[in-house]
Every structure is written in structure tokens, then in C-alpha cells.
Scaffold this motif. Structure first.
Motif, PDB file in Angstrom:
ATOM      1  N   CYS A  10       3.073   4.385   7.934  1.00 41.43           N
ATOM      2  CA  CYS A  10       4.367   4.297   8.957  1.00 41.43           C
ATOM      3  C   CYS A  10       3.996   5.532  10.035  1.00 41.43           C
ATOM      4  CB  CYS A  10       5.675   4.453   8.258  1.00 41.43           C
ATOM      5  SG  CYS A  10       6.798   4.609   9.617  1.00 41.43           S
ATOM      6  N   ASN A  15       5.179   7.760   5.819  1.00 40.56           N
ATOM      7  CA  ASN A  15       5.185   6.995   4.656  1.00 40.56           C
ATOM      8  C   ASN A  15       4.001   6.243   4.448  1.00 40.56           C
ATOM      9  OD1 ASN A  15       5.711   5.178   2.404  1.00 40.56           O
ATOM     10  ND2 ASN A  15       6.805   3.818   3.414  1.00 40.56           N
ATOM     11  N   CYS A  56       8.830  -0.262   6.852  1.00 44.97           N
ATOM     12  CA  CYS A  56       8.964   1.051   6.221  1.00 44.97           C
ATOM     13  C   CYS A  56       9.957   1.099   5.427  1.00 44.97           C
ATOM     14  CB  CYS A  56       8.760   2.143   7.184  1.00 44.97           C
ATOM     15  SG  CYS A  56       8.631   3.879   6.318  1.00 44.97           S
TER      16      CYS A  56
HETATM   17 ZN    ZN Z   1       8.807   5.219   8.269  1.00 46.50          ZN
END
Ligand code: ZN
Length: 79
Positions: A10, A15, A56
């Protein structure tokens, strides 16, 4: 989809591990139905797969998740 040399990341929060993936899968399944009518899938072969959306889980970002090369392809993927 990520491969052994790439992974999702992400771009908004960094992430690398948790995503909501919406995908269309065309598959062939070996379904075993017992005499009580309870069915279970014994084997599953994916014939075609289309990833429609990756979101995400951390920041709920859409269109922020990209496929990037793994820094170290030797690194074992944590799933
Ligand atoms: Zn994210």
C-alpha cells in the motif's frame, strides 16, 4: 496477483500483508456429496482468475495498493 518475486504494497500506509481482495475465479471442483446430502470440495483447480479490486485493510485505501518487487526473493512469504 503477487508472485514469488513481487508483493503487494500500500503506497499510502506501507502495509505489506493485509488486503481485501475482490476477484472472479473460474474453477473446476471435485465435489463429494455424502448420502446425507452434505457436500464438500475435495479438489479445486483454478481455470481463470481476475483480480478486480485490492483494498488495504489498514487504511482502507483503494487504488493505493501496487505490486512491487520483493527486496529479497529469498525471504519466505508470510501468509
Ligand atoms: Zn494502506
Amino acid at each position: 496477483m503477487p508472485t514469488e518475486h513481487t508483493r503487494w504494497r500500500c503506497g499510502q500506509c506501507g502495509n505489506l500483508t493485509r488486503f481485501d481482495v475482490t476477484r472472479t475465479v473460474r474453477s473446476r471442483e471435485y465435489v463429494h456429496v455424502d448420502l446425507a446430502g452434505e457436500g464438500s470440495v475435495q479438489e479445486r483447480e483454478v481455470l481463470a482468475e481476475t483480480v478486480e479490486r485490492v483494498v488495504c485493510r489498514w487504511c482502507q485505501g483503494t487504488d493505493t495498493v501496487v505490486v512491487v518487487p520483493r527486496p529479497d526473493a529469498e525471504e519466505a512469504p508470510s501468509q
